[in-house]
Every structure is written in C-alpha cells, then in structure tokens.
Scaffold this motif. Structure first.
Motif, mmCIF file in Angstrom:
data_model
loop_
_atom_site.group_PDB
_atom_site.id
_atom_site.type_symbol
_atom_site.label_atom_id
_atom_site.label_comp_id
_atom_site.label_asym_id
_atom_site.label_seq_id
_atom_site.Cartn_x
_atom_site.Cartn_y
_atom_site.Cartn_z
ATOM 1 N N SER A 98 3.846 10.652 -0.462
ATOM 2 C CA SER A 98 2.909 9.642 0.034
ATOM 3 C C SER A 98 2.112 8.964 -1.067
ATOM 4 N N CYS A 99 1.949 9.622 -2.214
ATOM 5 C CA CYS A 99 1.121 9.015 -3.261
ATOM 6 C C CYS A 99 1.830 7.870 -3.954
ATOM 7 N N ILE A 100 3.136 7.779 -3.816
ATOM 8 C CA ILE A 100 3.832 6.666 -4.478
ATOM 9 C C ILE A 100 4.557 5.784 -3.478
ATOM 10 N N GLN A 101 5.092 6.396 -2.426
ATOM 11 C CA GLN A 101 5.954 5.588 -1.585
ATOM 12 C C GLN A 101 5.165 4.586 -0.758
ATOM 13 N N ILE B 108 -3.346 6.078 -12.947
ATOM 14 C CA ILE B 108 -3.024 6.757 -14.207
ATOM 15 C C ILE B 108 -1.788 7.630 -14.063
ATOM 16 N N ASN B 109 -1.779 8.463 -13.061
ATOM 17 C CA ASN B 109 -0.632 9.355 -12.877
ATOM 18 C C ASN B 109 -0.136 9.256 -11.442
ATOM 19 N N GLU B 110 0.834 8.403 -11.237
ATOM 20 C CA GLU B 110 1.395 8.228 -9.901
ATOM 21 C C GLU B 110 2.875 8.539 -10.005
ATOM 22 N N VAL B 111 3.186 9.843 -9.995
ATOM 23 C CA VAL B 111 4.539 10.269 -10.305
ATOM 24 C C VAL B 111 5.170 11.172 -9.252
ATOM 25 N N GLY B 112 4.363 11.748 -8.407
ATOM 26 C CA GLY B 112 4.919 12.589 -7.340
ATOM 27 C C GLY B 112 5.483 13.917 -7.805
ATOM 28 N N ASP B 113 4.858 14.539 -8.803
ATOM 29 C CA ASP B 113 5.376 15.793 -9.346
ATOM 30 C C ASP B 113 5.033 17.021 -8.513
ATOM 31 N N CYS B 114 3.791 17.093 -8.044
ATOM 32 C CA CYS B 114 3.331 18.368 -7.478
ATOM 33 C C CYS B 114 3.875 18.584 -6.064
ATOM 34 N N ARG B 115 4.115 17.520 -5.347
ATOM 35 C CA ARG B 115 4.662 17.530 -3.982
ATOM 36 C C ARG B 115 3.664 17.971 -2.919
ATOM 37 N N MET B 116 2.376 18.031 -3.263
ATOM 38 C CA MET B 116 1.391 18.411 -2.250
ATOM 39 C C MET B 116 1.219 17.309 -1.204
ATOM 40 N N CYS B 117 1.446 16.069 -1.602
ATOM 41 C CA CYS B 117 1.122 14.938 -0.736
ATOM 42 C C CYS B 117 2.277 14.557 0.175
ATOM 43 N N ILE B 118 3.300 15.400 0.222
ATOM 44 C CA ILE B 118 4.462 15.048 1.031
ATOM 45 C C ILE B 118 4.095 14.873 2.506
ATOM 46 N N VAL B 119 4.788 13.951 3.137
ATOM 47 C CA VAL B 119 4.609 13.720 4.568
ATOM 48 C C VAL B 119 5.985 13.549 5.199
ATOM 49 N N MET C 79 0.849 -1.197 0.000
ATOM 50 C CA MET C 79 0.000 0.000 0.000
ATOM 51 C C MET C 79 0.886 1.249 0.000
ATOM 52 N N THR C 80 0.374 2.320 -0.588
ATOM 53 C CA THR C 80 1.118 3.571 -0.485
ATOM 54 C C THR C 80 0.774 4.222 0.854
ATOM 55 N N ILE C 81 1.606 5.178 1.244
ATOM 56 C CA ILE C 81 1.348 5.902 2.488
ATOM 57 C C ILE C 81 -0.007 6.595 2.404
ATOM 58 N N LEU C 82 -0.298 7.139 1.206
ATOM 59 C CA LEU C 82 -1.575 7.828 0.989
ATOM 60 C C LEU C 82 -2.756 6.888 1.260
ATOM 61 N N GLU C 83 -2.660 5.679 0.710
ATOM 62 C CA GLU C 83 -3.742 4.706 0.890
ATOM 63 C C GLU C 83 -3.849 4.262 2.346
ATOM 64 N N THR D 199 -3.755 15.973 -2.377
ATOM 65 C CA THR D 199 -2.995 15.604 -3.574
ATOM 66 C C THR D 199 -3.386 16.557 -4.696
ATOM 67 N N LEU D 200 -2.592 16.534 -5.745
ATOM 68 C CA LEU D 200 -2.929 17.384 -6.886
ATOM 69 C C LEU D 200 -2.591 16.685 -8.204
ATOM 70 N N CYS D 201 -1.379 16.177 -8.309
ATOM 71 C CA CYS D 201 -1.023 15.524 -9.574
ATOM 72 C C CYS D 201 -1.426 14.064 -9.580
ATOM 73 N N PHE D 202 -1.781 13.557 -8.424
ATOM 74 C CA PHE D 202 -2.089 12.131 -8.313
ATOM 75 C C PHE D 202 -3.435 11.794 -8.956
ATOM 76 N N LEU D 203 -3.428 10.759 -9.794
ATOM 77 C CA LEU D 203 -4.668 10.241 -10.360
ATOM 78 C C LEU D 203 -4.514 8.726 -10.348
ATOM 79 N N LYS D 204 -5.286 8.107 -9.510
ATOM 80 C CA LYS D 204 -5.092 6.678 -9.239
ATOM 81 C C LYS D 204 -4.926 5.844 -10.510
#
Lengths: 595, 261, 338
Positions: free
Chosen positions: B66-69, B44-55, B22-26, B37-42
């Motif tokens: 968090s969206c990928i790790q 489809i786009n799991e790349v960590g570009d925008c950095r909003m989801c950082i933890v 599981m990802t940290i986000l999940e 999140t902002l760039c994350f799209l389940k």
C-alpha cells in the motif's frame, strides 16, 4: 559489410555444402564429424577429441572429412558425443584416445566402431541418432540448430535460414504484423511464468518513450537447468536475430543480454556471434539499408539467482545491487534506466525466428489449447537419459521420464519429479500422467519454471529435498523484503529440526502458516514461490513429514539423525561381522532369544 | 487549472473518491484508516521492503504494497482482513525474531516504531525463533553509533544518506539473511565519507542508529566542584526540546472532561 | 508538547535545576559570528577575492567540502561556528572579567546536531591547549538528562538566560533554520555598507523550504546575489556551479541538513507517521521566526553585549585578536581512511 544479395548467396551455397548435415541421402563425398562442444561434453574433454580427430585425419591422409564443433545434442548422459554425417552414426561416451580408431575403422575402412555405439536400456545397440528412443518423442524448434551447425560460424547459421526472418520482418512486415504473428502463435514466456509473449511485445511497443530497450534474460539459475546455456552455446545467432526482430517490433535500437559469468562458453560464443553479425553489417546502423539500427551488448552477471527476476536483472545491468523492484510499473513501461523495456528469456527468443518464417498457424498447431509450441527441459536426477530434451507442450511427465528419459536406473522406483527448480514443486507418481503445460503444472502445485526437471527415486527423502531447495532460496534471497529474508530462513530452520529428529507436533502447522504468508506477502517472484517445494511435498508426502516428527523415522533412510538399522533376528547368524566393523561400537552381542 | 482526475474505489467497505496518483496508503489515510508501516518514509524511502503495509486487493493473488501502489479505478481493498492481519503479525514476528530485544536499555525505548508495532499487535510471544545475526557495535565515530543488532533493514538510513544527502556512506552488504547495512570495506563510520550529519539517525525507526551519548561526561563535570560548568544552547534546540515531553495525563483529562461533555 | 513549541524559558529553568553554573545563549555567539562573517564578506567583496564566500557554521557541511571539494576550500568563511566562537570568548574574555581560571571552565553546548560533537574535537578549534567547547550534547540528550534529573519539564516556570552574556538578537535566533544565517548577515552587511538603517529587515526570498533559494539584494548601489542551499544534495549542486565557474553570486549559505538546524541530526526523532502528516520543519522554523519577530533587537550589530565585547576586548571585527580566537582554517581530508 554484406549486402542482402551477398547474404542470399552465402545462404544458397553454404546450404548446398551443408546438406549432408540434415540429409541422410545427401550425395556427397564429404563427411562431417560433429563433436559436441557444449559445456557438459567440453568438461569431458571434447576439445581434445576435436584435436585428436584433426591430427588423426592429417596423419592418415584422409580426404573430404571435416571436424565440426557443435552445440549440445541433448543426450548428455552419453557424452561426449560424436556424430558422423551424412550417415548419422552416433558414437557415445567417446574418449580422446578413441579418435584414431574411429578414423581408421569408420572413415578409412568404412566399418562401424561397434563398442562406441549407443546402447538403449534394453541393451539393444543403436546406430543412428534418429533411431534412439531419446529423440523419438522430441520435437526440436528452439534447439533446431543445436548439434547441427557450428555455432561460431555465421555462414552455417545463414545456411539454415539464418537472418532470413529479420529480412522478412524489415521488408515485408510492419511491427504490428510481427506482434500479431507472435500473439497468434500463442507463444508464452519460457522463463517460467508463462506470460503471453506477444502481449508483452505489444505493451512495450505501446509504451511512450524516446528510448526503448530489448533485454535477454540469460541468467539461468535453477539448480540443474541448462536450457538457455545450451541454446546460447549451440545457436547464438538465433537469439541475436530474435532480439533484432523484437527491437524492430517495439521500436528499440539497443539490446542487452544478461548472462551469468559462470557460462564462459556461452558468453564467448555469443560475443563471437555479435562480432560476426556486426562484421556482416547485420547488427549496427541502418541494417540492410533500412532505417532500422540495432546494437547488442553482453552484460555479465555474477551469479546471483535473484538476478533472474526481471527487475533485479535490470538493477544489475544498471550497475546496482541486484534487488527486485516492485511491480507495477512493469518493465514494459519502466524498465532499464526507467525506459520501456522488453525482457524475454533465451528460449522464448529462440522460438521467434521459427515463428516468423513458418507462421503463427504452424506454431499454434503444436502443443495444447493454452500452451503452444514446445518446451525444453533439462532432464536430470535419477533417470537413465539425463540431458536436454525438447518436447511439444502436452507431452506427459511419464513420457518424458520413461520414453525419453529411459526410466529410473538401478532398479529403483519413481518417487517424484521436480519442475520449476526452487520455485516449483514435487510431482508424485499419481500425477505422472499430467500433460506438461503451464496450467496443469500450476494446478498440481508445481510450475513450468524455466525447464529444470529433476527425477527422484524412492531413496530420496522428501523432507530433505524440501530442505535442499529452501537452503538454496535462503542463500539466494537478496535480503530486501522481510518474509523472504527472515521467513525462508525460519522455514529452513524448522525443516532442519525435523530432519534432525527434533521436530515437534505443531511444526507442520507453523511451517504451513509461514509458507502461505511468505507466498502472499513477499515482494518478488523469488519469495512468492520459495515455499512451493515445501508446500507441494507437504501436500503429497505429508506422511513422510509425520514419520519424521512423530515416529522419529525417515522412511527413505536419508536423514542420518533418524537412521535406525534393524537386524532381522530370524536371518541373523550371529557371525558378528557387523559388530566388528561398526566404527562407533553401536552393535552388541546378546542372547538370541532375548532379541 | 487542469481538472484533476478522480478515482473511485472501496476501502474496507467504504466508497472512497480519491485523486489519481495517490497510493493506497494515502487513500486509506484520507478516510481515517491507518495502515501500519515500517520501512516507509514519505518522499525518502518508498520501496516496500518491510511488507508491514500490505493489504488485500480483491482479484489479486498476492498482497498489494500500500505504501507504493497507486489506487486504481474500482479497486476493492481490505486493509484489515483476517488474512492481512495474520500476515502482518507473521512479518512482525519474523522481524522481532532477528532483533535484539533489549528495549529496557535502548535509547529509543518509548519512541521506537518497532516497539510501537509490537504493542499494537499484542506481541506477547514470538512464534518464529531461530538464529540471530550478531554484529559488533561501531562506536568509533565521534557522532554516530551504529548497532546493527537492532537494525531491521528498512533502509531508510541508506535512502537518506544516498538520495537526500547524496553521500552514500552506507549501503546494503551481503544478501539474504546475512544482509546488513555497512560502509565501504565494513569500516567504521569514522573512517569513511560520512559527514556526521546524523540524518540517518532521524530516519531510523529503531535504536540501530543513535547519537554518541555524552551525558555521562556532563554529569561528571556537574559533579566536579572544581569545574565551572557553562552551558549554551543553540537556537534550534528551544523550538524542539518540548517535543520530547508529554503533558502529564491530568492535563489531558482536565481538558477533556472540563467542559462536562 | 506540540511540535514547534518555543520552550526557551522552561529550558533555561531546567538547565539551572540541573546545576550548571551559568546558562548562556548560543544566539549571542551567532551574533558574534555575523559581526565577523559580515566583516569578512565586506572585505572579500571590496577586494573581489575568494567569492562567492560560503558560510561555515554547519560542521557536517564543512567536513563534506573538506572531503569533496578540496580545491574550493578558500571559498569557505574562516569564521568558527557560533558555539565555538562563544566557547572561545567564555574561556578568555568572560573568564578574565569574572576572575575564573579558564582551565576550570567546562563549556557544554546543547546542539540540534551530532556533527557538532565531531566539530568540538577538531584540533583547530582550541586556544592555548584548551578546547573552545568541551562537551556537546544534542537536544535528545538534554531531554534525557532532564528526565534523569526527575524534572517535570512541562510544569516548569520560565526563566531567562544568565546576564551579562545571555543577551541575543532575533538575528541570532533564525540561525537555526535554512536561510537564517544569510538573512542575519544581510541585515548587518546592508547597514554596514550603506550606513543607513534598513526599512524592512525581513528577507523573505531566502526563507522557506525550497532546496536552493536564490536572491538578489540591492545594498546601496551594489547588487548582491545570494544563494541559500540546505541538504548536501543541494550543496553539491552549488559546489558544481562554483567549481565550473558558473557561479555569478557572491554569498552562499549552506546547511548540511535539509531544513537547516531545526531538522538537525540531534533533534527529537519524528516517526514516519508524523513526518507523513506534519511539516515538522515549517513548525519549528516558524517558531524561530516568531522569536525573531518578538525580539526587541533584531540585528546582530545592535546587540549590546557584542558591542561591549568589541569595545573591551576584541577591538573590531577582523582584528588580530578576533582572528586568533574566532577564526579557523580548513584541511583537505581523504574520504576514506582505509
């Protein structure tokens, strides 16, 4: 195709023939004129020098003299450099038209061409290379063959123990033993971050995968850095051999070297090396009759700084836009085409054959507790002896700047040294005695980096320097993640504002907040280190920033918008010459008492 | 059935047991913690570009994406520490500093992921300002309008076009601050291999991609007395149109308070 | 309102309030498409020509094949898409019958799709200089118009599509989801081929989220292999099979959008958060299957309006008139116009 036996014979015969290159007392009638054919000297016409030497030797019927192109000797400030061996006479700043005189005076008459000898800073003339202060504190391991052999002649490489390390690995060592040797040597990644090389090899070996790759990162991009270029230009075979050893150790049969296209000489020499090694059967299938096969290919980079970041580099090799991938997974597990991949930089590889042949203990005996071996630096900026230096880890900055570098020219004072390029920081005078190793540099807010070392004198404005490095990052950011793409731009805008004299009170606080968040929040190493030049100058030269903002004054006088010319009225004779010459009419004549 | 591996970690002080992989986000979501999140799209786009989801992960220098790790055994995660909140706010400020903030006239106003974040983060002023990218609007395609002045470079559209649809009509061009999403040779979408499917619009978090609006023509036809205007509606419209409308507040209130709880 | 709520009644009321002269159902057009396409398929099957036949109602898909698989255009059904067929009928049969000057008719299609905007502008999709469909707006645009019209949508009473052209079947309804066209076509084709009424009209193998669904259907003594693909990445896989001669199937449904029209590019946009937790496609598709289930008539060929249309105007599927109005042709296109 050559057998091991044949290669051993080449080694023996050629080594005897080339003894004069390394032995001052070699008993031979031959003389070798070594001409630096690195990028620096090439642009100062060293190819013409080689031609002129050949012509002059022909015209004057001089026997037993060979003209050899070599890699970089290091003292680039004095280039083009010509060395005559075995006597080791060092001629500097040679021009093509000097060749005739050297041939006639030195080779025919047996006298020195005094005017071309190298001068030390104290004006004493130095005859031999090993007498130069520049070389005294250096220890050449990675650069061992640079300036000694002809990089385009595989036999010369073989003569100096070339391809002996791979032979040893294939016939005497298991992959685990090799990896252990590398681990015990304490070698750490020379690309800048300093990750233990042996561990990296081990991770790649342990990773599961039917196909693995070896990659050499030769995308050297720091402004002013040319260590990797010089190694590839001066000793390409040592990188080929090291990549083979790496391939054998981790179980990879294919290697890529990613070189920037702006390094045409390095690319050409490396390609020549690959071709020659293939011709000898050293690269290819079933090397030396073993099960081990290895193939090597060059991939050209188009000069994006971010492609020096290992995952962006992999993307670029795969033919995509050079953008970093998120780590983990690390390339050791999922690298090139998602296969386990070992990536090291050129200088790291350049140490490998020496470690294999001389042993881990020998290597670990050089350097400091946690940083073993030597480090190559491209010494530049306001220093007398600009060039390429290789020093044992633990050498202090002061030794590099003053003993090797010859100090600051033009009677100016040392102000700061910048290591690590756009990712590093500025080190002030008070830290000049810091020993060079990974931890010490990080502790004072800089980093080892790949080896750029730029010395700055007191005429340099540190705000302007920070702005310069940031402009570089802004240009080179790949644009993938927000903090680096927009954040560095905003930082640069604030710095520009300060340099333009429009700085506001809370700018420094804003700058620091932004810098710290970019550092922690960016996706890859580029963004994570981009604020370092700003943070380190803020730490050590904060008063300069304050002067710009509060006093609207640039202490170093570099920021034109803040330049304020003062006339000392006690000395002014009122001659009016300055008034007459001022292009913008900024000077007016007044009653002296009124000031 | 193979037994699934579970991992123990701590998120915001709560002991969490989650499935491996599981990802940290999940994982955070599974215990009711929402990470922006902002760039994350389940998928489809799991790349960590925008950095909003950082933890923040204890023991790590940088923030984790968090969206990928993926979660790891023993991780101690802080999703809303002051440092994380400050960093997210700085990132949001940076995005907003290079965005045409014409929400009043934007087709996505009210349904914009960026606008929602701005509301959530109480953005009343933008600390970092500076140069803004300027792009011409591409409205030559009969179907899709591209207004990259509103683009935040999340690349959800690229991932959709390139990976989901395997078309690749758009990709990132230039680098650094000058990065933008564009087509071959920077042509209009009309003149490249775009199929007009519009999946990019569905992926766009802001108003950078939208349909060509033809409602004015419809109003004009309706106003024209000489015209006999017939409307027909496709099957899929009737099962989605309702989503665009919210029940008025009183309905909700009635339902909530009706039982006298 | 919750995702996948069927708001047909409120929608029709809203459209009437907005002032449209008539509010019709594209599902009727879909039934017409099934008649033509089913007939075309039976013809191709009997002649064993240009098989597999591929559906042509998704304009994004049509543009895709015209750009990428020009040598396979013959596999496309020549049928226009439902709303285009419907538009053509409205401007001929309906106009004539109701004594309306076809030139004064403006057909507005509300579509879940932005490619339909492009499709409506294709020159081939017109008759005697009149575009079959004049304006296409998306679901989102309709919502905006309703808001602009100051209509409190959720409070609206239900009303029905206008007679006599508003009648549609459950088969037409499921056009909006992946597999729906195939299922609707199989219902009609089966009965046409065997002459018997189907016992079970649901073809579950072609339903669901899988990107490529393969089904073998026994019709009388014939076995028909059918393939349903949605999303252009999956379409590409099928086209590669066809191109390389590996296709052993006769009938293919392709929708450009993953999930079919319910997930079209003109549908309400769902945030990343929603997409993470809700299966939007399933909810919307389930609503369509419910409409089908609850429909009295669930086979296109049993639609009274359609029967009458053929009796009074078109004669029979595939007739000369039908070809003139309801069929089209395809043109190979350059990918880049640079």
């Amino acid at each position: 195709m050559k057998t091991l036996q044949e290669i051993a014979e080449i080694r023996k015969n050629k080594r005897e023939e080339l003894d004069l290159r390394v032995n001052l007392k070699a008993s031979t009638k031959e003389k070798h004129i070594l001409v630096c054919h690195g990028t620096g000297c090439t642009s100062s016409k060293s190819p013409d020098i080689i031609e002129n030497f050949k012509k002059s030797i022909r015209d004057n019927n001089v026997d037993n003299v060979k003209v050899i192109q070599t890699g970089c000797f290091g003292l680039c400030a004095k280039g083009p450099i010509v060395i005559i061996r075995p006597e080791d006479v060092f001629y500097s700043l040679v021009k093509p038209e000097d060749c005739e005189e050297i041939v006639k005076t030195h080779l025919i008459e047996g006298k020195l061409v005094e005017r071309l000898l190298c001068k030390e800073i104290n004006d004493s003339t130095v005859k031999r290379l090993d007498e130069l202060n520049f070389y005294k504190k250096q220890k050449r391991i990675a650069l061992k063959n640079c300036g000694v052999i002809d990089p385009e002649n595989i036999d010369e490489y073989i003569a100096f123990d070339g391809y002996k390390a791979i032979e040893k690995c294939l016939f005497e060592l298991t992959p685990d033993e090799i990896i252990n040797t590398i681990k015990e040597s304490g070698l750490r990644g020379r690309g800048g971050a300093g990750f233990p090389t042996g561990k990296k090899w081990e991770f790649t070996k342990m990773a599961k995968g039917d196909q693995k790759y070896i990659v050499c990162n030769a995308d050297e991009g720091d402004p002013g850095a040319f260590m990797d270029r010089s190694i590839l230009e001066g000793d390409p075979h040592c990188v080929v051999e090291a990549m083979m050893i790496a391939g054998y150790s981790v179980g990879a049969n294919k290697g890529y070297i990613y070189v920037r296209a702006e390094y045409p000489i390095a690319v050409q020499r490396f390609q020549t090396a690959i071709n020659q090694a293939k011709g000898y059967g050293i690269l290819g299938k079933n090397i030396f009759g073993t099960d081990f096969s290895f193939d090597l290919e060059i991939r050209l980079g188009a000069g994006a700084f971010v492609c020096g970041e290992e995952t962006a580099l992999l993307e670029s090799i795969e033919g995509r836009r050079g953008q970093p991938r998120l780590k983990p997974p690390f390339p050791a597990n999922s690298g090139l085409w998602r296969k386990p991949t070992l990536i090291n930089n050129v200088e790291t590889y350049a140490n490998i054959t020496r470690i294999i042949l001389n042993g881990a203990k020998w290597y670990a005996s050089i350097g400091t507790e946690n940083s073993k071996g030597t480090k190559v630096f491209a010494l530049g900026g306001n220093v007398v002896n600009t060039g390429l230096v290789e020093v044992p880890m633990g050498t202090t900055l002061r030794e590099i700047v003053y003993d090797i570098g010859g100090g600051i020219p033009n009677g100016r004072k040392f102000k700061a040294a910048q290591t690590g390029g756009p990712s590093g920081g500025c080190i002030p005078l008070e830290h000049l005695d810091t020993p060079i190793d990974y931890e010490s540099l990080a502790q004072i807010g800089s980093m080892m980096g790949s080896g750029g070392l730029i010395v700055m004198d007191d005429s340099k404005c540190m705000v302007n320097i920070a702005k310069f490095y940031l402009e570089f990052t802004v240009d080179e950011s790949c644009g993938k993640c927000t903090p680096c793409r927009i954040g560095t731009k905003r930082m640069q805008e604030i710095l520009q504002k300060i340099c333009d004299g429009k700085g506001e009170k809370d700018d420094l606080e804003k700058l620091e907040k932004l810098a710290n968040n970019i550092k922690r929040a960016s996706l890859c190493g580029l963004g994570q280190t981009a604020p370092n030049p700003v943070l380190s100058t803020l730490k050590y030269f904060r008063e300069e920033y304050t002067a710009h903002i509060r006093d609207k004054f640039c202490p170093a006088g570099e920021c034109k918008a803040l330049a304020n010319v003062r006339i000392d009225s006690t000395k002014c004779k009122g001659c009016g010459i300055c008034k007459k010459n001022c292009p913008v009419g900024a000077i007016s004549r007044r009653n002296k008492t009124a000031t | 059935m193979a037994e699934e591996n579970y991992i123990n970690l701590t998120i915001d002080g709560t002991q969490v047991k989650t499935k491996e992989g599981m990802t940290i986000l999940e994982a955070a979501k599974s215990v009711g913690i929402d990470i922006p999140t902002l760039c994350f799209l389940k998928d489809i786009n799991e790349v960590g570009d925008c950095r909003m989801c950082i933890v923040e992960v204890e023991g790590r220098k940088g923030f984790a994406t968090s969206c990928i790790q993926k979660v790891e055994e023993g991780m101690i995660i802080h999703t809303h520490s002051p440092a994380v909140l400050e960093a997210r706010r700085v990132i949001l400020d940076l995005i907003l500093s290079n965005h045409h903030k014409d929400c009043l006239t934007c087709s996505r106003s009210g349904n914009c992921e960026l606008q929602n974040l701005a509301i959530k983060f109480n953005v009343q002023n933008i600390e970092y300002t500076g140069k803004q990218s300027e792009h011409t609007i591409d409205d030559l395609s009969p179907s899709i309008v591209r207004d990259f002045n509103k683009c935040i470079l999340c690349r959800r559209c690229i991932a959709t076009c390139k990976n989901v649809q395997k078309i690749g009509a758009i990709d990132c061009m230039n680098r650094g601050f000058d990065s933008c999403i564009s087509t071959v040779n920077n042509q209009s979408l009309r003149d490249v291999n775009c199929t007009n499917c519009g999946q990019c619009i569905e992926a766009c978090p802001t108003g950078a991609l939208r349909e060509k609006d033809n409602t004015d023509e419809v109003w004009k036809a309706l106003k024209d007395e000489k015209k006999y205007v017939i409307v027909q509606t496709a099957p899929a419209v009737r099962v989605a149109l309702g989503e665009e409308f919210r029940y008025a507040n009183r309905y909700k209130c009635n339902r909530k308070n009706g039982n006298g709880s | 309102m919750p995702i996948g709520t069927n708001v047909t009644g409120k929608m029709v009321t809203a459209l009437k309030k907005l002032g449209f002269n008539k509010v019709f159902d594209t599902n009727t057009g879909a039934d017409l498409t099934i008649m033509e396409e089913g007939n075309e398929f039976i013809e191709r099957l009997s002649e064993n020509k240009n098989l597999p036949m591929i559906t042509s109602c998704s304009p994004g898909w049509v543009k895709y094949i015209e750009m990428n698989y020009t040598e396979n255009l013959k596999h496309l059904s020549s049928c226009k898409s439902p709303h285009e067929m419907y538009g053509a009928i409205l401007k001929t049969y309906y106009a004539e019958k109701n004594n309306i000057n076809p030139n004064s008719i403006c057909v507005v299609s509300v579509m879940p799709c932005v490619a339909k905007k492009y499709e409506a502008n294709r020159e081939e999709l017109s008759n005697q200089g009149m575009k079959d469909v004049d304006i296409v707006i998306t679901t989102r645009e309709l919502a905006r118009m309703i808001k602009q019209g100051n209509i409190e949508f959720v409070e609206l009473e239900d009303s029905s599509f206008d007679e006599p052209m508003g009648e549609a079947t459950g088969a037409g309804a499921i056009f909006g989801t992946t597999g729906g066209v195939m299922e609707a076509a199989l219902r009609t084709v089966s009965e046409k081929l065997t002459g018997n009424s189907l016992e079970k009209i649901e073809f579950e193998t072609v339903r669901g989220e899988e990107g490529i669904k393969r089904a073998t259907v026994t019709i009388g003594e014939k076995e028909i292999k059918a393939v349903v693909a949605h999303g252009l990445a999956n379409a590409q896989k099928i086209m590669e099979e066809i191109k390389s001669g590996k296709a052993d199937y006769q009938f293919v449904e392709i929708m450009a959008c993953p999930g079919g029209c319910v997930m079209g590019g003109g549908q309400p946009i769902k945030s990343s958060k929603t997409r993470m937790t809700v299966d939007v496609r399933k909810k919307r598709a389930d609503a369509l299957y419910t409409i089908d289930e609850k429909s009295v008539i669930r086979k296109s060929h049993e639609n009274g309006v359609i029967k009458k249309l053929y009796d009074e105007f078109l004669e029979k599927p595939g007739s000369h008139k039908a070809h003139e109005l309801l069929h089209t042709h395809y043109i190979a296109k350059e990918k880049y116009n640079i």
